[in-house]
Design a protein around this motif. Sequence first.
Motif, PDB file in Angstrom:
ATOM      1  N   LEU A  98      -1.089  -3.919  -4.867  1.00 37.30           N
ATOM      2  CA  LEU A  98      -1.078  -2.466  -5.060  1.00 37.30           C
ATOM      3  C   LEU A  98      -0.334  -1.762  -3.934  1.00 37.30           C
ATOM      4  CD1 LEU A  98      -4.709  -1.895  -6.354  1.00 37.30           C
ATOM      5  CD2 LEU A  98      -2.586  -1.721  -7.669  1.00 37.30           C
ATOM      6  N   SER A  99      -0.507  -2.249  -2.733  1.00 38.32           N
ATOM      7  CA  SER A  99       0.224  -1.671  -1.603  1.00 38.32           C
ATOM      8  C   SER A  99       1.723  -1.863  -1.769  1.00 38.32           C
ATOM      9  CB  SER A  99      -0.230  -2.313  -0.289  1.00 38.32           C
ATOM     10  OG  SER A  99      -1.565  -2.028  -0.037  1.00 38.32           O
ATOM     11  N   LEU A 100       2.103  -3.047  -2.214  1.00 36.11           N
ATOM     12  CA  LEU A 100       3.520  -3.320  -2.432  1.00 36.11           C
ATOM     13  C   LEU A 100       4.080  -2.441  -3.544  1.00 36.11           C
ATOM     14  CD1 LEU A 100       6.060  -4.945  -1.828  1.00 36.11           C
ATOM     15  CD2 LEU A 100       5.240  -6.675  -3.439  1.00 36.11           C
ATOM     16  N   ASP A 101       3.348  -2.311  -4.650  1.00 28.35           N
ATOM     17  CA  ASP A 101       3.793  -1.445  -5.745  1.00 28.35           C
ATOM     18  C   ASP A 101       3.985  -0.008  -5.275  1.00 28.35           C
ATOM     19  OD1 ASP A 101       3.758  -3.536  -7.532  1.00 28.35           O
ATOM     20  OD2 ASP A 101       1.891  -2.945  -8.504  1.00 28.35           O
ATOM     21  N   ALA A 102       3.019   0.499  -4.535  1.00 27.80           N
ATOM     22  CA  ALA A 102       3.100   1.873  -4.036  1.00 27.80           C
ATOM     23  C   ALA A 102       4.262   2.035  -3.071  1.00 27.80           C
ATOM     24  CB  ALA A 102       1.786   2.264  -3.357  1.00 27.80           C
ATOM     25  N   ALA A 103       4.459   1.060  -2.214  1.00 30.13           N
ATOM     26  CA  ALA A 103       5.554   1.139  -1.242  1.00 30.13           C
ATOM     27  C   ALA A 103       6.906   1.071  -1.935  1.00 30.13           C
ATOM     28  CB  ALA A 103       5.412   0.012  -0.221  1.00 30.13           C
ATOM     29  N   LEU A 104       7.053   0.192  -2.930  1.00 27.77           N
ATOM     30  CA  LEU A 104       8.323   0.091  -3.648  1.00 27.77           C
ATOM     31  C   LEU A 104       8.653   1.381  -4.393  1.00 27.77           C
ATOM     32  CD1 LEU A 104       8.215  -3.542  -5.069  1.00 27.77           C
ATOM     33  CD2 LEU A 104       9.762  -2.650  -3.327  1.00 27.77           C
ATOM     34  N   ARG A 149      12.195   1.770   5.587  1.00 24.80           N
ATOM     35  CA  ARG A 149      11.282   2.678   4.884  1.00 24.80           C
ATOM     36  C   ARG A 149       9.975   1.975   4.530  1.00 24.80           C
ATOM     37  NH1 ARG A 149       9.750   7.541   3.563  1.00 24.80           N
ATOM     38  NH2 ARG A 149       9.276   7.935   1.384  1.00 24.80           N
ATOM     39  N   LEU A 150      10.057   0.722   4.053  1.00 21.25           N
ATOM     40  CA  LEU A 150       8.845  -0.036   3.733  1.00 21.25           C
ATOM     41  C   LEU A 150       7.952  -0.208   4.961  1.00 21.25           C
ATOM     42  CD1 LEU A 150      10.090  -2.868   1.336  1.00 21.25           C
ATOM     43  CD2 LEU A 150       8.570  -0.971   0.774  1.00 21.25           C
ATOM     44  N   PRO A 155       2.786  -0.079   6.699  1.00 21.28           N
ATOM     45  CA  PRO A 155       2.684  -1.035   7.812  1.00 21.28           C
ATOM     46  C   PRO A 155       1.690  -2.161   7.525  1.00 21.28           C
ATOM     47  CG  PRO A 155       1.681   1.075   8.392  1.00 21.28           C
ATOM     48  CD  PRO A 155       2.364   1.254   7.071  1.00 21.28           C
ATOM     49  N   GLU A 156       0.753  -1.927   6.596  1.00 20.92           N
ATOM     50  CA  GLU A 156      -0.207  -2.983   6.252  1.00 20.92           C
ATOM     51  C   GLU A 156       0.479  -4.177   5.609  1.00 20.92           C
ATOM     52  OE1 GLU A 156      -0.069  -0.242   2.667  1.00 20.92           O
ATOM     53  OE2 GLU A 156      -0.099   0.006   4.818  1.00 20.92           O
ATOM     54  N   LEU A 157       1.627  -3.964   4.976  1.00 17.46           N
ATOM     55  CA  LEU A 157       2.377  -5.081   4.396  1.00 17.46           C
ATOM     56  C   LEU A 157       2.952  -5.965   5.492  1.00 17.46           C
ATOM     57  CD1 LEU A 157       4.267  -3.340   1.458  1.00 17.46           C
ATOM     58  CD2 LEU A 157       2.252  -4.797   1.333  1.00 17.46           C
TER      59      LEU A 157
END
Length: 167
Positions: A98-104, A149-150, A155-157
């Motif tokens: 979910l974090s990756l989806d939101a960041a992308l 930007r990611l 930063p949790e990623l």
Amino acid sequence: MVESFHEFVVHRSPALCRTAYLLTGDHQLAEDLVQTALARTYRHWRRVRDGNPEAYVRRVMYHQQVSWWRRRRLVERLEAELTERADTDHSEATTLRLSLDAALRQLTPRQRAVIVLRYYEDLTEAQVADALGCTLGTVKRHGHDGLRRLRAVAPELVDATAERSTR
């Protein structure tokens, strides 16, 4: 001709669907994107089949996604904080996804395309440039800007990937 196209679709559709999902962030839109790209590719199959048909389909998908994005201009955002529910599965993998989806979603369409093709599909910078129909310098710039930007928005990623690499 039809047989070779059918074989290509059967073998490469799962990978194309994964890429389309990462470009769109939505399963239904991803399926539509792949279907549209394959329909457009079929019209030019005789010319494309002897070269790199997968790169051609990816380029069509990217251009179609940008076209759709320009038309709809809707802002889609995931909530920064997940709501707590008793029946929710709090697995680490789901949170990371979910974090990756939101960041992308916070990247521009070009940055997202470069990041997805470069790091998820594991293409070289030259292959990404070929797939997107742009120069190598453009790929490097969008990749650099997208990663920066990611790192800023998620930063949790960075922490999660560092943690996984030490396991």
